[in-house]
Design an enzyme around this catalytic site. Structure first.
Site, PDB file in Angstrom:
ATOM      1  N   LYS A  35       3.531  49.972 -15.605  1.00 25.28           N
ATOM      2  CA  LYS A  35       4.139  49.432 -16.829  1.00 25.28           C
ATOM      3  C   LYS A  35       3.501  48.092 -17.182  1.00 25.28           C
ATOM      4  O   LYS A  35       2.770  47.523 -16.374  1.00 25.28           O
ATOM      5  CB  LYS A  35       5.643  49.264 -16.593  1.00 25.28           C
ATOM      6  CG  LYS A  35       5.938  48.322 -15.424  1.00 25.28           C
ATOM      7  CD  LYS A  35       7.345  48.504 -14.883  1.00 25.28           C
ATOM      8  CE  LYS A  35       7.606  47.465 -13.795  1.00 25.28           C
ATOM      9  NZ  LYS A  35       8.830  47.742 -13.047  1.00 25.28           N
ATOM     10  N   TYR A 238      -4.568  16.528 -24.092  1.00 27.91           N
ATOM     11  CA  TYR A 238      -3.347  16.115 -24.800  1.00 27.91           C
ATOM     12  C   TYR A 238      -2.531  15.115 -23.994  1.00 27.91           C
ATOM     13  O   TYR A 238      -2.349  15.278 -22.786  1.00 27.91           O
ATOM     14  CB  TYR A 238      -2.460  17.324 -25.083  1.00 27.91           C
ATOM     15  CG  TYR A 238      -2.922  18.171 -26.261  1.00 27.91           C
ATOM     16  CD1 TYR A 238      -3.031  17.619 -27.535  1.00 27.91           C
ATOM     17  CD2 TYR A 238      -3.225  19.507 -26.086  1.00 27.91           C
ATOM     18  CE1 TYR A 238      -3.430  18.399 -28.609  1.00 27.91           C
ATOM     19  CE2 TYR A 238      -3.628  20.292 -27.159  1.00 27.91           C
ATOM     20  CZ  TYR A 238      -3.730  19.731 -28.422  1.00 27.91           C
ATOM     21  OH  TYR A 238      -4.118  20.507 -29.474  1.00 27.91           O
TER      22      TYR A 238
HETATM   23  C1  LIG Z   1       8.609  47.793 -11.715  1.00 26.28           C
HETATM   24  C2  LIG Z   1       9.301  48.832 -10.937  1.00 26.28           C
HETATM   25  C3  LIG Z   1       8.783  49.245  -9.693  1.00 26.28           C
HETATM   26  C4  LIG Z   1       7.645  48.542  -9.001  1.00 26.28           C
HETATM   27  O1  LIG Z   1       8.136  47.332  -8.443  1.00 26.28           O
HETATM   28  P1  LIG Z   1       7.215  46.327  -7.623  1.00 26.28           P
HETATM   29  O2  LIG Z   1       8.157  45.294  -7.129  1.00 26.28           O
HETATM   30  O3  LIG Z   1       6.207  45.781  -8.564  1.00 26.28           O
HETATM   31  O4  LIG Z   1       6.580  47.104  -6.519  1.00 26.28           O
HETATM   32  C5  LIG Z   1       9.417  50.316  -9.077  1.00 26.28           C
HETATM   33  N1  LIG Z   1      10.496  50.919  -9.646  1.00 26.28           N
HETATM   34  C6  LIG Z   1      11.024  50.522 -10.813  1.00 26.28           C
HETATM   35  C7  LIG Z   1      12.215  51.204 -11.365  1.00 26.28           C
HETATM   36  C8  LIG Z   1      10.459  49.461 -11.483  1.00 26.28           C
HETATM   37  O5  LIG Z   1      10.989  49.050 -12.648  1.00 26.28           O
END
Ligand SMILES: *Cc1c(COP(=O)(O)O)cnc(C)c1O
Length: 338
Positions: A35, A238
């Site tokens: 994702k 800045y």
């Molecule tokens: C993002 C996510 C993962 C992966 O989690 P990590 O901590 O990055 O390994 C797994 N399951 C769900 C439902 C998630 O939203």
């Protein structure tokens, strides 16, 4: 046209991290959370490499993210489920249903889906009680999921979630069960069930002691736009937060907070070139960052420097999470896999 900013991505490290996590997952299959554009690295590049290594289960947050992978022919699950606005007939992915409404919307299709059950996160998911009352009856469930709250800590909640999820074994028609994210894999074989879902560890993140086997995957590299001598007593950037204590050689990098290199790196961040560490000076601005290059007289306009970006160390230095360090990287990088 090449950008003056690139993300160097290590294919071998990505695949090695996945293989390591697959080994730790024991008999469970090892999937991949890709994702947020593959945690900022580019979901297509990540997915293609992991699929090549044998990964078969991919997780994105939204249907748009799944659509961007549609031509790759992968098995993709959409973690945010199925809103009323989402397509009932999309073939690029299946939803992870997480409310009774979503279940009702999907049931008439008769098509395969995943289901998220809440075991303590109180974010997304149906309840064990709803399952007990028959909510999922008649659904073609591939995978029943739940998500750990504090897998990166040793707290009693881990075992409570494990027990609550384990109690659902055989209570649904799901072909597989899946609980562990990256840190959950490290909690032990009990947590693996049939499928693990690592994200951050694939990309070089690790939140538990002993992360030697997990390799850094992403390194931001910025081009030098200008080199100048800043005289003693003059300031850089800045609000003049840094004043040269002596004549100082300064390089201005094409990198800033709009690229996810946030202001918390001001006065702290590090770059490297020719094996030499180069400290950041002054404030990070939107598109520019200054470093002290006095140690490297040969470094010139047009040369490239690499930012120090090992995730556990950089999170400790910056106060950002390992996740934020990656997902903020933004669209201005050329993403270059080696
Ligand atoms: C993002 C996510 C993962 C992966 O989690 P990590 O901590 O990055 O390994 C797994 N399951 C769900 C439902 C998630 O939203």
């Amino acid at each position: 046209m090449t950008a003056p900013l690139r993300l160097r991505l290590d294919s071998a490290a990505l695949v090695s991290n996945w293989r390591h996590l697959a080994k730790l997952s024991g008999n469970a299959a090892c999937g991949a959370a890709i994702k947020a554009n593959g945690y900022g690295l580019g979901s297509r590049g990540v997915a293609q490499r992991l699929a090549g290594a044998g990964c078969r289960d991919f997780f994105v947050a939204t249907w748009a993210e799944a659509e961007a992978l549609a031509d790759l022919g992968l098995t993709v699950s959409v973690l945010h489920g199925l809103r009323a606005d989402d397509p009932l007939d999309a073939t690029c992915a299946r939803p992870v249903l997480s409310t009774a409404e979503q279940v009702m919307r999907w049931k008439p299709t008769g098509r395969p889906c995943d289901v998220m059950v809440d075991t303590g996160m109180n974010r997304l998911g149906v309840s064990a009680e709803e399952i007990g009352a028959g909510l999922l009856d008649g659904l073609a469930i591939e995978t029943l999921l739940s998500h750990l709250v504090s897998a990166d800590e040793d707290v009693p909640l881990n075992a409570r979630q494990l027990a609550a999820f384990g109690a659902l074994k055989g209570k649904t028609q799901a072909k597989r069960m899946s609980l562990a994210n990256s840190a959950g894999i490290a909690l032990g074989a009990d947590y693996a069930f049939d499928l693990t879902r690592p994200g951050i560890a694939l990309y070089g993140g690790w939140q538990r002691p002993g992360h030697d086997a997990i390799r850094q995957v992403a390194t931001p590299e910025a081009q030098i736009l200008q080199r100048r001598t800043v005289r003693a007593g003059e300031s850089v950037g800045y609000n003049a937060t840094w004043t040269a204590p002596a004549d100082t050689e300064v390089a201005i990098l094409n990198l800033g907070y709009a690229d996810g290199y946030l202001r918390c790196f001001s006065g702290k961040g590090l770059a490297r070139a020719e094996g030499v560490t180069l400290p950041l000076i002054g404030r990070v601005s939107m598109d520019l960052t200054a470093i002290d290059v006095t140690a490297l007289p040969g470094l010139r306009e047009g040369d490239w420097v690499a930012m120090s970006y090992a995730l556990p160390e950089t999170a400790a230095l910056s106060g950002l999470s390992q996740y934020e360090l990656l997902t903020g990287l933004g669209p201005r990088y050329d993403r270059i896999w080696r």
